[in-house]
Write a protein that holds these residues in place. Structure first.
Motif, PDB file in Angstrom:
ATOM      1  N   LEU A  10       0.837  -1.198   0.000  1.00 37.87           N
ATOM      2  CA  LEU A  10       0.000   0.000   0.000  1.00 37.87           C
ATOM      3  C   LEU A  10       0.873   1.249   0.000  1.00 37.87           C
ATOM      4  O   LEU A  10       0.638   2.205  -0.734  1.00 37.87           O
ATOM      5  CB  LEU A  10      -0.927  -0.008   1.226  1.00 37.87           C
ATOM      6  CG  LEU A  10      -1.802   1.237   1.411  1.00 37.87           C
ATOM      7  CD1 LEU A  10      -2.660   1.491   0.177  1.00 37.87           C
ATOM      8  CD2 LEU A  10      -2.693   1.082   2.638  1.00 37.87           C
ATOM      9  N   ASP A  12       3.969   1.524  -1.065  1.00 41.74           N
ATOM     10  CA  ASP A  12       4.611   1.683  -2.369  1.00 41.74           C
ATOM     11  C   ASP A  12       3.623   2.207  -3.409  1.00 41.74           C
ATOM     12  O   ASP A  12       3.970   3.038  -4.246  1.00 41.74           O
ATOM     13  CB  ASP A  12       5.195   0.351  -2.846  1.00 41.74           C
ATOM     14  CG  ASP A  12       6.433  -0.025  -2.052  1.00 41.74           C
ATOM     15  OD1 ASP A  12       6.991   0.877  -1.382  1.00 41.74           O
ATOM     16  OD2 ASP A  12       6.837  -1.193  -2.073  1.00 41.74           O
ATOM     17  N   LEU A  14       0.981   4.096  -2.879  1.00 42.60           N
ATOM     18  CA  LEU A  14       0.650   5.504  -2.634  1.00 42.60           C
ATOM     19  C   LEU A  14       1.767   6.439  -3.084  1.00 42.60           C
ATOM     20  O   LEU A  14       1.531   7.611  -3.362  1.00 42.60           O
ATOM     21  CB  LEU A  14       0.321   5.722  -1.147  1.00 42.60           C
ATOM     22  CG  LEU A  14      -1.001   5.097  -0.682  1.00 42.60           C
ATOM     23  CD1 LEU A  14      -1.117   5.128   0.831  1.00 42.60           C
ATOM     24  CD2 LEU A  14      -2.194   5.816  -1.312  1.00 42.60           C
ATOM     25  N   LYS A  23       7.757   9.042   3.171  1.00 46.94           N
ATOM     26  CA  LYS A  23       7.224   9.396   4.495  1.00 46.94           C
ATOM     27  C   LYS A  23       5.732   9.720   4.424  1.00 46.94           C
ATOM     28  O   LYS A  23       4.952   9.281   5.260  1.00 46.94           O
ATOM     29  CB  LYS A  23       7.977  10.610   5.073  1.00 46.94           C
ATOM     30  CG  LYS A  23       9.320  10.259   5.685  1.00 46.94           C
ATOM     31  CD  LYS A  23       9.167   9.812   7.150  1.00 46.94           C
ATOM     32  CE  LYS A  23      10.521   9.375   7.699  1.00 46.94           C
ATOM     33  NZ  LYS A  23      10.411   8.703   9.003  1.00 46.94           N
ATOM     34  N   GLN A  26       3.682   6.611   3.830  1.00 45.55           N
ATOM     35  CA  GLN A  26       3.521   5.830   5.059  1.00 45.55           C
ATOM     36  C   GLN A  26       2.457   6.452   5.963  1.00 45.55           C
ATOM     37  O   GLN A  26       1.602   5.758   6.522  1.00 45.55           O
ATOM     38  CB  GLN A  26       4.848   5.752   5.813  1.00 45.55           C
ATOM     39  CG  GLN A  26       4.727   5.091   7.179  1.00 45.55           C
ATOM     40  CD  GLN A  26       6.080   4.818   7.813  1.00 45.55           C
ATOM     41  OE1 GLN A  26       6.854   4.008   7.336  1.00 45.55           O
ATOM     42  NE2 GLN A  26       6.374   5.516   8.888  1.00 45.55           N
ATOM     43  N   ARG A  27       2.516   7.794   6.074  1.00 49.78           N
ATOM     44  CA  ARG A  27       1.547   8.481   6.918  1.00 49.78           C
ATOM     45  C   ARG A  27       0.124   8.245   6.391  1.00 49.78           C
ATOM     46  O   ARG A  27      -0.810   7.993   7.149  1.00 49.78           O
ATOM     47  CB  ARG A  27       1.850   9.980   6.951  1.00 49.78           C
ATOM     48  CG  ARG A  27       1.163  10.755   8.046  1.00 49.78           C
ATOM     49  CD  ARG A  27       1.854  12.083   8.295  1.00 49.78           C
ATOM     50  NE  ARG A  27       1.924  12.889   7.090  1.00 49.78           N
ATOM     51  CZ  ARG A  27       1.002  13.798   6.731  1.00 49.78           C
ATOM     52  NH1 ARG A  27      -0.042  14.025   7.511  1.00 49.78           N
ATOM     53  NH2 ARG A  27       1.124  14.487   5.627  1.00 49.78           N
ATOM     54  N   MET A  28      -0.026   8.322   5.065  1.00 43.20           N
ATOM     55  CA  MET A  28      -1.344   8.087   4.472  1.00 43.20           C
ATOM     56  C   MET A  28      -1.820   6.657   4.727  1.00 43.20           C
ATOM     57  O   MET A  28      -2.981   6.437   5.089  1.00 43.20           O
ATOM     58  CB  MET A  28      -1.270   8.310   2.956  1.00 43.20           C
ATOM     59  CG  MET A  28      -1.167   9.757   2.566  1.00 43.20           C
ATOM     60  SD  MET A  28      -0.948   9.914   0.775  1.00 43.20           S
ATOM     61  CE  MET A  28      -1.142  11.705   0.623  1.00 43.20           C
ATOM     62  N   PHE A  30      -0.966   4.552   7.109  1.00 38.99           N
ATOM     63  CA  PHE A  30      -1.307   4.353   8.518  1.00 38.99           C
ATOM     64  C   PHE A  30      -2.604   5.063   8.862  1.00 38.99           C
ATOM     65  O   PHE A  30      -3.455   4.533   9.577  1.00 38.99           O
ATOM     66  CB  PHE A  30      -0.168   4.856   9.426  1.00 38.99           C
ATOM     67  CG  PHE A  30       1.060   3.982   9.382  1.00 38.99           C
ATOM     68  CD1 PHE A  30       1.052   2.742   8.754  1.00 38.99           C
ATOM     69  CD2 PHE A  30       2.243   4.400   9.980  1.00 38.99           C
ATOM     70  CE1 PHE A  30       2.182   1.933   8.717  1.00 38.99           C
ATOM     71  CE2 PHE A  30       3.384   3.601   9.956  1.00 38.99           C
ATOM     72  CZ  PHE A  30       3.353   2.373   9.322  1.00 38.99           C
ATOM     73  N   HIS A  31      -2.759   6.290   8.340  1.00 39.45           N
ATOM     74  CA  HIS A  31      -3.981   7.040   8.634  1.00 39.45           C
ATOM     75  C   HIS A  31      -5.207   6.295   8.121  1.00 39.45           C
ATOM     76  O   HIS A  31      -6.191   6.132   8.847  1.00 39.45           O
ATOM     77  CB  HIS A  31      -3.902   8.423   7.983  1.00 39.45           C
ATOM     78  CG  HIS A  31      -5.182   9.199   8.081  1.00 39.45           C
ATOM     79  ND1 HIS A  31      -5.483  10.001   9.157  1.00 39.45           N
ATOM     80  CD2 HIS A  31      -6.252   9.270   7.253  1.00 39.45           C
ATOM     81  CE1 HIS A  31      -6.686  10.534   8.985  1.00 39.45           C
ATOM     82  NE2 HIS A  31      -7.177  10.112   7.835  1.00 39.45           N
TER      83      HIS A  31
END
Lengths: 201, 201
Positions: A10, A12, A14, A23, A26-28, A30-31
């Motif tokens: 996911l 990769d 995004l 970064k 990853q934030r997206m 996890f959110h």
């Protein structure tokens, strides 16, 4: 990532979004997984739907879900006045300004030899056929006032030189609400060169 | 948007991504549709896969595709040393530093009464049970050194006060490679207060 490969994948995926680095991706990820699974479903479904239904208008080249888009099909618009823009976003901005009632041609980019975008990628030949076959009276070249936009406008003007269409370019100058103190020199120079004569009172 | 509702829908969906406003969402939608349809498919598929397969590790609360994540299942790690972090991203950073060989507990946030995040939302009770039942020897409170992170660490420390677990907090001070000239006053103050005695040469 110890949490497993579905998250890796996911993240990769995004990163394919424009302007999104590792970064942010990853934030997206996890959110969405922690706080907005409904949003994640919405995005996935909207992507699938848009991919299957959105193509290009056969006349103006803008995104469209139908063969001919709503603007091109609108007979109240002046079909002999054609505004050439670089992107659908530019078209949007012009529509929002409500200052134009003709039709459009969307190049989907600008000339950029370094990125491998030449006349063929921009469907300039299709634009030329369009102008000739549909009896366009005036072409407004509304590409950006950047180096690439100017080059693109020049190239289109050259391509259309042997037709009898009238060519124009958007006015340049001080933006509405602009303060001279903060204007760059090039804009001020243009505004002086292209100053318009006022009628005598 | 005259091009039709599938694009509208995609743009609205992309606004659900953290930090993405209307303009960026539009740029992303246009980019995916015009230049990266493969990427759009990848994103949609990765979202669907992650939504269906990613849940939480039953021990540490981190994202995991299995009942127990790889870190918790790793018997070479010290299972009696527990590091409490706010987010999976913090865990990632610590793992990348390779400075820690215990296990984790991920709070998935920090105390933030204004956002409606209290002790229950952070599974602090679950953390407490975890500490007692699994015979944790030391808890490293590695929440951020922000106001919320500090409050969260304080709260957890209070919650664990009646257990005999040893509590610690990450060292504060000047970052490695940091130049005193550019350090903020609070960090410098901390670094002085918590200065460490050097062994006599």
């Amino acid at each position: 990532m110890p949490a497993g490969s579905a998250i890796d994948e996911l993240r990769d995926a995004l990163k394919r979004l424009p302007g999104i680095g590792p970064k942010s991706a990853q934030r997206m990820a996890f959110h969405l997984l922690e706080r907005d699974r409904d949003g994640a479903t919405m995005i996935a479904e909207a992507l699938v739907r848009a991919l299957s239904s959105v193509s290009h208008c056969s006349l103006c080249n803008n995104f469209s879900e139908s063969e001919v888009c709503a603007i091109c099909a609108d007979q109240r618009r002046d079909q002999s006045l054609l505004c050439v823009v670089e992107t659908p976003a530019d078209l949007e901005s012009i529509e929002q300004a409500s200052a134009y009632r003709g039709v459009y041609f969307v190049l989907m980019g600008h000339l950029s030899p370094l990125d491998g975008i030449g006349p063929d990628q921009l469907s300039v030949n299709r634009l030329r056929r369009h102008v000739v076959e549909r009896g366009i009276r005036e072409v407004v070249l509304a590409t950006n006032y950047t180096v690439e936009g100017e080059a693109t406008a020049d190239f289109i003007a050259t391509t259309l030189a042997d037709t009898d269409v009238s060519l124009s370019r958007l006015a340049r100058g001080v933006p509405v609400g602009g303060e001279l103190e903060y204007m760059d020199a090039a804009t001020l120079g243009q505004a002086f060169t292209e100053r318009r004569q006022l009628p005598r009172p």
